[in-house]
Scaffold this motif. Structure first.
Motif, PDB file in Angstrom:
ATOM      1  N   ASP A 193      -6.531  12.962  -2.021  1.00  0.00           N
ATOM      2  CA  ASP A 193      -6.087  12.477  -3.343  1.00  0.00           C
ATOM      3  C   ASP A 193      -5.197  13.516  -4.016  1.00  0.00           C
ATOM      4  O   ASP A 193      -4.177  13.171  -4.625  1.00  0.00           O
ATOM      5  CB  ASP A 193      -7.289  12.224  -4.270  1.00  0.00           C
ATOM      6  CG  ASP A 193      -8.059  10.994  -3.853  1.00  0.00           C
ATOM      7  OD1 ASP A 193      -8.618  11.020  -2.751  1.00  0.00           O
ATOM      8  OD2 ASP A 193      -8.068  10.007  -4.611  1.00  0.00           O
ATOM      9  N   LEU A 194      -5.591  14.783  -3.915  1.00  0.00           N
ATOM     10  CA  LEU A 194      -4.778  15.846  -4.517  1.00  0.00           C
ATOM     11  C   LEU A 194      -3.401  15.892  -3.870  1.00  0.00           C
ATOM     12  O   LEU A 194      -2.381  15.964  -4.561  1.00  0.00           O
ATOM     13  CB  LEU A 194      -5.460  17.205  -4.346  1.00  0.00           C
ATOM     14  CG  LEU A 194      -6.653  17.494  -5.251  1.00  0.00           C
ATOM     15  CD1 LEU A 194      -7.308  18.811  -4.858  1.00  0.00           C
ATOM     16  CD2 LEU A 194      -6.214  17.538  -6.718  1.00  0.00           C
ATOM     17  N   VAL A 195      -3.374  15.816  -2.540  1.00  0.00           N
ATOM     18  CA  VAL A 195      -2.100  15.887  -1.812  1.00  0.00           C
ATOM     19  C   VAL A 195      -1.180  14.750  -2.267  1.00  0.00           C
ATOM     20  O   VAL A 195       0.033  14.949  -2.448  1.00  0.00           O
ATOM     21  CB  VAL A 195      -2.351  15.849  -0.283  1.00  0.00           C
ATOM     22  CG1 VAL A 195      -1.047  15.678   0.480  1.00  0.00           C
ATOM     23  CG2 VAL A 195      -3.066  17.121   0.157  1.00  0.00           C
ATOM     24  N   ALA A 196      -1.750  13.578  -2.489  1.00  0.00           N
ATOM     25  CA  ALA A 196      -0.939  12.422  -2.909  1.00  0.00           C
ATOM     26  C   ALA A 196      -0.240  12.689  -4.246  1.00  0.00           C
ATOM     27  O   ALA A 196       0.815  12.116  -4.529  1.00  0.00           O
ATOM     28  CB  ALA A 196      -1.808  11.179  -3.004  1.00  0.00           C
ATOM     29  N   MET A 245       0.839  -1.205   0.000  1.00  0.00           N
ATOM     30  CA  MET A 245       0.000   0.000   0.000  1.00  0.00           C
ATOM     31  C   MET A 245       0.872   1.254   0.000  1.00  0.00           C
ATOM     32  O   MET A 245       1.765   1.364   0.824  1.00  0.00           O
ATOM     33  CB  MET A 245      -0.862   0.007   1.281  1.00  0.00           C
ATOM     34  CG  MET A 245      -2.306  -0.343   1.062  1.00  0.00           C
ATOM     35  SD  MET A 245      -3.132  -0.596   2.645  1.00  0.00           S
ATOM     36  CE  MET A 245      -3.197   1.070   3.269  1.00  0.00           C
ATOM     37  N   ARG A 246       0.578   2.180  -0.911  1.00  0.00           N
ATOM     38  CA  ARG A 246       1.369   3.409  -0.981  1.00  0.00           C
ATOM     39  C   ARG A 246       0.738   4.523  -0.125  1.00  0.00           C
ATOM     40  O   ARG A 246       1.426   5.294   0.532  1.00  0.00           O
ATOM     41  CB  ARG A 246       1.454   3.809  -2.459  1.00  0.00           C
ATOM     42  CG  ARG A 246       2.042   5.152  -2.755  1.00  0.00           C
ATOM     43  CD  ARG A 246       3.512   5.071  -3.057  1.00  0.00           C
ATOM     44  NE  ARG A 246       4.032   6.399  -3.369  1.00  0.00           N
ATOM     45  CZ  ARG A 246       4.456   7.273  -2.445  1.00  0.00           C
ATOM     46  NH1 ARG A 246       4.442   6.971  -1.176  1.00  0.00           N
ATOM     47  NH2 ARG A 246       4.917   8.455  -2.804  1.00  0.00           N
ATOM     48  N   HIS A 247      -0.596   4.634  -0.228  1.00  0.00           N
ATOM     49  CA  HIS A 247      -1.346   5.639   0.548  1.00  0.00           C
ATOM     50  C   HIS A 247      -2.569   4.962   1.182  1.00  0.00           C
ATOM     51  O   HIS A 247      -2.952   3.870   0.748  1.00  0.00           O
ATOM     52  CB  HIS A 247      -1.889   6.749  -0.370  1.00  0.00           C
ATOM     53  CG  HIS A 247      -0.859   7.413  -1.229  1.00  0.00           C
ATOM     54  ND1 HIS A 247       0.099   8.251  -0.719  1.00  0.00           N
ATOM     55  CD2 HIS A 247      -0.651   7.369  -2.564  1.00  0.00           C
ATOM     56  CE1 HIS A 247       0.862   8.701  -1.709  1.00  0.00           C
ATOM     57  NE2 HIS A 247       0.428   8.170  -2.844  1.00  0.00           N
ATOM     58  N   LEU A 248      -3.202   5.648   2.144  1.00  0.00           N
ATOM     59  CA  LEU A 248      -4.532   5.230   2.601  1.00  0.00           C
ATOM     60  C   LEU A 248      -5.471   6.408   2.328  1.00  0.00           C
ATOM     61  O   LEU A 248      -5.540   7.354   3.118  1.00  0.00           O
ATOM     62  CB  LEU A 248      -4.529   4.872   4.088  1.00  0.00           C
ATOM     63  CG  LEU A 248      -5.927   4.507   4.635  1.00  0.00           C
ATOM     64  CD1 LEU A 248      -6.492   3.255   3.952  1.00  0.00           C
ATOM     65  CD2 LEU A 248      -5.902   4.312   6.140  1.00  0.00           C
ATOM     66  N   LEU A 249      -6.157   6.323   1.205  1.00  0.00           N
ATOM     67  CA  LEU A 249      -7.016   7.434   0.799  1.00  0.00           C
ATOM     68  C   LEU A 249      -8.500   7.109   0.969  1.00  0.00           C
ATOM     69  O   LEU A 249      -9.301   7.987   1.259  1.00  0.00           O
ATOM     70  CB  LEU A 249      -6.741   7.804  -0.669  1.00  0.00           C
ATOM     71  CG  LEU A 249      -5.296   8.223  -0.971  1.00  0.00           C
ATOM     72  CD1 LEU A 249      -5.104   8.455  -2.467  1.00  0.00           C
ATOM     73  CD2 LEU A 249      -4.918   9.480  -0.178  1.00  0.00           C
ATOM     74  N   ALA A 250      -8.858   5.839   0.774  1.00  0.00           N
ATOM     75  CA  ALA A 250     -10.276   5.469   0.829  1.00  0.00           C
ATOM     76  C   ALA A 250     -10.405   3.972   1.060  1.00  0.00           C
ATOM     77  O   ALA A 250      -9.569   3.201   0.576  1.00  0.00           O
ATOM     78  CB  ALA A 250     -10.954   5.841  -0.496  1.00  0.00           C
ATOM     79  N   ILE A 251     -11.455   3.569   1.764  1.00  0.00           N
ATOM     80  CA  ILE A 251     -11.740   2.132   1.925  1.00  0.00           C
ATOM     81  C   ILE A 251     -11.990   1.515   0.547  1.00  0.00           C
ATOM     82  O   ILE A 251     -11.627   0.363   0.295  1.00  0.00           O
ATOM     83  CB  ILE A 251     -12.963   1.940   2.854  1.00  0.00           C
ATOM     84  CG1 ILE A 251     -12.610   2.336   4.284  1.00  0.00           C
ATOM     85  CG2 ILE A 251     -13.487   0.500   2.786  1.00  0.00           C
ATOM     86  CD1 ILE A 251     -11.585   1.457   4.993  1.00  0.00           C
TER      87      ILE A 251
END
Ligand code: CP
Length: 324
Positions: free
Chosen positions: A112-115, A1-7
Motif C-alpha cells: 500500500d505504501l509503495v502504491a 483495476m489500478r493495483h492488486l493490493l488485497a483480496i
C-alpha cells in the motif's frame, strides 16, 4: 483495476474476469510458442524483500511470456544491504519508468505504501501477515477448474493461521466465491475475532474435518515466531498434521508451499491422488499473466509514458559533432 493490493479490495466480478483471462493464457501455454506480444515495450520490476521460489519465478516468467522487459531485484545483494530505505528504492526503480512493480515484503502494508510512492501499478506479492492476493487467485483458479464452482463447498484451512497471509486472502476469496470456510489450529495460532473479520468458522481440533470438501494445509511459519506458540512440533503433528489417516478419499488437498514435510503435512499425501499442490504451482503462471494483463494491457498510458515503440519508430541517431 489500478493495483492488486488485497483480496479485500476486489469484487467478485474482478475475480471472475481475472480467472477467465487465466484460462485464455492456459490455452497459450499449450502452443509451441508460448509467448504473446501483449506487453511488448512495457517494463515490470519484481522487488522481493523476502525469500520466494514460486511467486518470484512465476511473476518473472509471466512477464516474459507477455513480452515485457523484466527487472528482478532481491533485497539481498541490492543496495538495501547498504541501508537504502524502501521509499528510496522505489524512487530509484521508478526512474526507469516501470509500468508495474511486484513487491514482497515482511511488513504488512508495504505494498500500500509503495502504491503511494510510484506511478506504476503495484502488485502485492505478500506483505507480512497481511495478504497474498495472487496466491488466493491461483488457488481459486485451481479449485474452480477441479470443482466447477465453490458455491456451498466446505473448505478447512488448517495450521498456523496467525502468521499466514495466505489464510487471510484465501478465506476472503473462498467466501466471496460462495464457499463455507473453517479455520483450524491450536488457539495460540488462531487470531482473536478472525471469524468476524473474515466471515469464517473456527475450530481448535480436527474432529469435524470429515465435512470438508477441501483441506488447505498451511505452512508452520517458524521464521515469524519470536516466541513459543506450540508446546512442541511432536504435539503439533499429533493434533494437526494432515496425513493419510485424516484425509478422506473424496477430499482435495491444497498447500501454498513451501512445504514442511512431516510437520503440517505428511509426505504420503503430498503426491497422493487427492493432492492439488502441483496444479497450484502450475496455475500460478497463468493467473499471474492474467493479473499483469488486467493491470497493464487495458491501462491508459501514464502522463509522459507514451506508447511502446516499434522498430520503425526508433529515431535515427543524432550525429556527434566534431569539436570546433
Ligand atoms: N506460496 C508462496 O508464496 O511461495 P513462495 O514463498 O515460494 O513464493
Amino acid at each position: 483495476m489500478r493495483h492488486l493490493l488485497a483480496i479485500a479490495d476486489l469484487e467478485r466480478a474482478d475475480i471472475e474476469r481475472i480467472l477467465e483471462r487465466a484460462e485464455g493464457f492456459a490455452e497459450v501455454g499449450r502452443r509451441d510458442i508460448k509467448k504473446v506480444p501483449t506487453l511488448r515495450g512495457r517494463t515490470i520490476v519484481n522487488l522481493f524483500y523476502e525469500s520466494s521460489t514460486r511467486t518470484s519465478s512465476s511473476f518473472e516468467l509471466a512477464a516474459k511470456r507477455l513480452s515485457a522487459d523484466v527487472v528482478s531485484v532481491k533485497a539481498a545483494g541490492s543496495s538495501v544491504d547498504k541501508g537504502e530505505s524502501l521509499k528510496d528504492t522505489i524512487t530509484t526503480l521508478s526512474a526507469y519508468g516501470p509500468e508495474a512493480i511486484v513487491i514482497r515484503s515482511p511488513d504488512a502494508g508495504a505494498a500500500d505504501l509503495v502504491a503511494g510512492w510510484t506511478e506504476a501499478a503495484v502488485v502485492n506479492a505478500g506483505d507480512g501477515k497481511h495478504e497474498h492476493p495472487s496466491q488466493a487467485l491461483l488457488d481459486l483458479y485451481t479449485l474452480i477448474r477441479r470443482l466447477g464452482s465453490l458455491e456451498g463447498k466446505r473448505i478447512w484451512i488448517v495450521g498456523d493461521v496467525l502468521h499466514s497471509r495466505v489464510a487471510r486472502s484465501n478465506a476472503l476469496a473462498f467466501g466471496m466465491m460462495g464457499a463455507e470456510v473453517t479455520v483450524c489450529g491450536p488457539p495460540t495460532l488462531i487470531p482473536r475475532a478472525i471469524d468476524e473479520a473474515l466471515g469464517c468458522a473456527v475450530s481448535h481440533d480436527l474432529g469435524g474435518l470429515g465435512e470438508a470438501d477441501v483441506v488447505y494445509a498451511l505452512r508452520m511459519q517458524r521464521e515469524r515466531m519470536r516466541e513459543s506458540f506450540i508446546p512442541s512440533i511432536r504435539e503439533y503433528v499429533a493434533g494437526y498434521q494432515i496425513d493419510a489417516r485424516r484425509l478422506g478419499p473424496r477430499q482435495l488437498l491444497m498447500h501454498p508451499g513451501p512445504l514442511n514435510r512431516g510437520v503440517e503435512i505428511a509426505p504420503e499425501v503430498i503426491d497422493g491422488p487427492n493432492s492439488l499442490i502441483a496444479e497450484q504451482v502450475e496455475s500460478g503462471l497463468v493467473v499471474r499473466m492474467a493479473i499483469l494483463y488486467e493491470l497493464l494491457a487495458n491501462a491508459r498510458p501514464r502522463p509522459g509514458g507514451g506508447r511502446a515503440a516499434d522498430s520503425e519508430d526508433v529515431p535515427a541517431p543524432t550525429p556527434i559533432k566534431e569539436p570546433a
